[in-house]
Structures are given as C-alpha cells and as structure tokens.
Design an enzyme around this catalytic site. Structure first.
Site, short mmCIF file in Angstrom:
data_model
loop_
_atom_site.label_atom_id
_atom_site.label_comp_id
_atom_site.label_asym_id
_atom_site.label_seq_id
_atom_site.Cartn_x
_atom_site.Cartn_y
_atom_site.Cartn_z
N SER A 172 0.85 -1.18 0.00
CA SER A 172 0.00 0.00 0.00
C SER A 172 0.89 1.24 0.00
O SER A 172 2.06 1.18 0.41
CB SER A 172 -0.89 0.01 1.25
N TYR A 185 -2.43 -0.94 10.46
CA TYR A 185 -2.37 -1.19 9.01
C TYR A 185 -1.07 -0.64 8.42
O TYR A 185 -0.37 -1.35 7.69
CB TYR A 185 -3.58 -0.56 8.34
N LYS A 189 1.97 -2.67 6.62
CA LYS A 189 2.30 -2.44 5.22
C LYS A 189 3.74 -1.93 5.05
O LYS A 189 4.39 -2.22 4.04
CB LYS A 189 1.30 -1.47 4.59
#
Length: 300
Positions: A172, A185, A189
């Site tokens: 991402s 998150y 990532k």
C-alpha cells in the site's frame, strides 16, 4: 574518507544509469507470457485478488485461489472457469500459519509447483491505537505480513530450484507514508514493503536471477474496506485500474508500482524536506475517512 572517494568514482556509472533509465522511458517493455504458469492468489474471493485472478485466467494461467470466504471464492472460480482457465480453490485462513502450511502441502502434492505467488490477502481496521483491540492488531500482522513469510517459505524453494518464478507483494502507499488512525495497518504495510525489498536483495545476493519480485503500493482503493476515503491526491482508485497496473507491472517485471505515480515523488520528498514543511504538506493532502477514535472516549 575512502568511502567518499569510492562514491565519487561511481559518478560516471550514475550518469550512465540515469541516461539508460531515461531512454527506457520511450521503449515499450516486453511483456512475458504466463500461459501455463501455476498462479496462487491469496484473498482471491473479492476485490483486487478476484480481479487479478480474472486477468490471469484470460492469459491462460492455471489458477490456485485461496480465501477464507468460501462463497466469494466460488464466485471468483466460476468466472475464471468461464474464461477458460483451470481453477483450484482452497478455503484458507491466512492468519493461521499451520493452515497455510498444510494447504501449501496439498497444492504441491495435487497441482504442482507454484511459479507465481500473489500475496494479496489483507485486513484493515480504521481506528486509533486505543480503539484498536489487541486481537485486531495481531490479526492485522498475521494476515498482512506474517502470511507473506509462510507462503513464500512454502513456495519459493521450488522457484529457486528452477530459477524461475515471481513473488508479488500487495502492499500500500501506507507502507511508505504513514496515515493517522491506520496505525496497525500502516505498520504492517511498512513491513510488507520491507519484506519485498529484503527478499529482492536476498535473491540477488544468492544469484537467483530468474525469480522476480513486484510490490504494489496503491492509494485508497474503492473496495469498501475503508469507508468514505478522500484526499487531495484524487478520488479513491477503482479496483480495475489498480489491477490493470498490477498486471502490467508483473508482466514487465517491474519491482515497485505506485498508484498514482505521484506517491513515488511524495516518498522522496518525505526523506529530504524539513519536518515542519512536511506537516504542512500532509495537511494539504488532507487524508480523511471514517474512523473510531478511542482516545476521546478514554478522556471522558
């Protein structure tokens, strides 16, 4: 001092490499064939994983689809079969290492050696540190990065033995630029991007030239996982656009794919600009989405 002198001696090579890269911008890259390749895609029951499966099906690859959602998996498989592909499905919990290893063993025994691995499965919780439950933090890392280790350990040895294969990491833009209220998150990532870079360097150190790596780093994608996202960089990306860029990157063996391309420029700016200016720039980018803020609840 010696190191600085060595760097100066590399300047002619830097100029040659920059010129070479500039010239390559105007030369269409040759796309490799993936017909007959055994392609395993995690998180294939929806979103980017599903659309990626469709594209490989069109290119006559043999598909191995993994997802925890049996219904979504069957829908993806049906469409891929309709496109003429041979498809195998496995209901796999990518947060469970033993489930990954046992499923990988079945794949190798019943289908053969995977030659293209697409680590796509992911989870996201939109909340600050205090509102993110411990179990959610663990789940985020288990699916978004630890699963990459287990699948790659399972399938990479055959690729290395054959000096042929491709490991794809779906990461991402949040693996390069941090975003508030996506703490777990972003952390996972950043780890995924680091996994891709370290694996790439490790393969090079071992002189395994035939196993390629690609990392996908898109901005917000309109898959429904993050509610009401917005940013001054543009609207949320449509999954079809992202998958088109991903497939082109895989077929041309591109190492890092930023969508939009401006993300690459922002990652450079973050390393060279003063912190005060960066704070202003991030406010201008104005990233917003629906999130649960636990800190306010604790303060009451």
């Amino acid at each position: 001092m010696k190191f600085l002198l060595d760097l100066l001696l590399l300047l002619p090579l830097l100029i040659v490499c920059c010129l070479e890269s500039f010239v390559k911008l105007f030369i269409p890259k040759r796309r490799k064939s993936v017909a007959g390749e055994i392609v395993l895609i995690t998180g294939a029951g929806h979103g980017i994983g599903r659309l990626t499966a469709y594209e490989f099906a069109k290119l006559k690859s043999k598909l191995v689809l993994w997802d925890i959602n049996k219904h979504g998996l069957e829908e993806t498989a049906a469409k891929c079969k309709g496109l003429g592909a041979k498809v195998y499905t496995f209901v796999v919990d990518c947060s469970n290492r033993e489930d990954i290893y046992s499923s990988a063993k079945k794949v190798k025994a019943e289908i053969g050696d995977v030659s293209i691995l697409v680590n796509n499965a992911g989870v996201v919780y939109t909340s600050d540190l205090f509102a993110t439950q411990d179990a959610q933090i663990e789940k985020t890392f288990e699916v978004n990065i630890l699963a990459h280790f287990w699948t790659t350990k399972a399938f990479l040895p055959a690729m290395m033995k054959n000096n042929h294969g491709h490991v794809v990491t779906v990461a991402s833009a949040a693996g390069h630029i941090s975003v508030p209220f996506l703490l777990a998150y972003c952390s996972s990532k950043f780890s995924a991007v680091g996994f891709h870079k370290a694996l790439t360097d490790e393969l090079a150190a071992l002189e395994i030239t035939g196993v390629k790596t690609t990392c996908l780093c898109p901005n917000f994608v309109n898959t429904g996982f993050i509610k009401n996202p917005s940013t001054s960089l543009g609207p949320a990306l449509e999954p079809e656009e992202v998958v088109n860029r991903l497939m082109n990157g895989i077929l041309t063996e591109q190492k890092m794919i930023f969508i939009p391309s401006s993300i690459a420029f922002l990652t450079i700016l973050e390393r060279i600009l003063p912190e005060r200016f960066l704070a202003v720039l991030k406010r201008k980018i104005n990233i917003k989405f629906d999130a649960v803020i636990g800190y306010k609840m604790k303060a009451q």
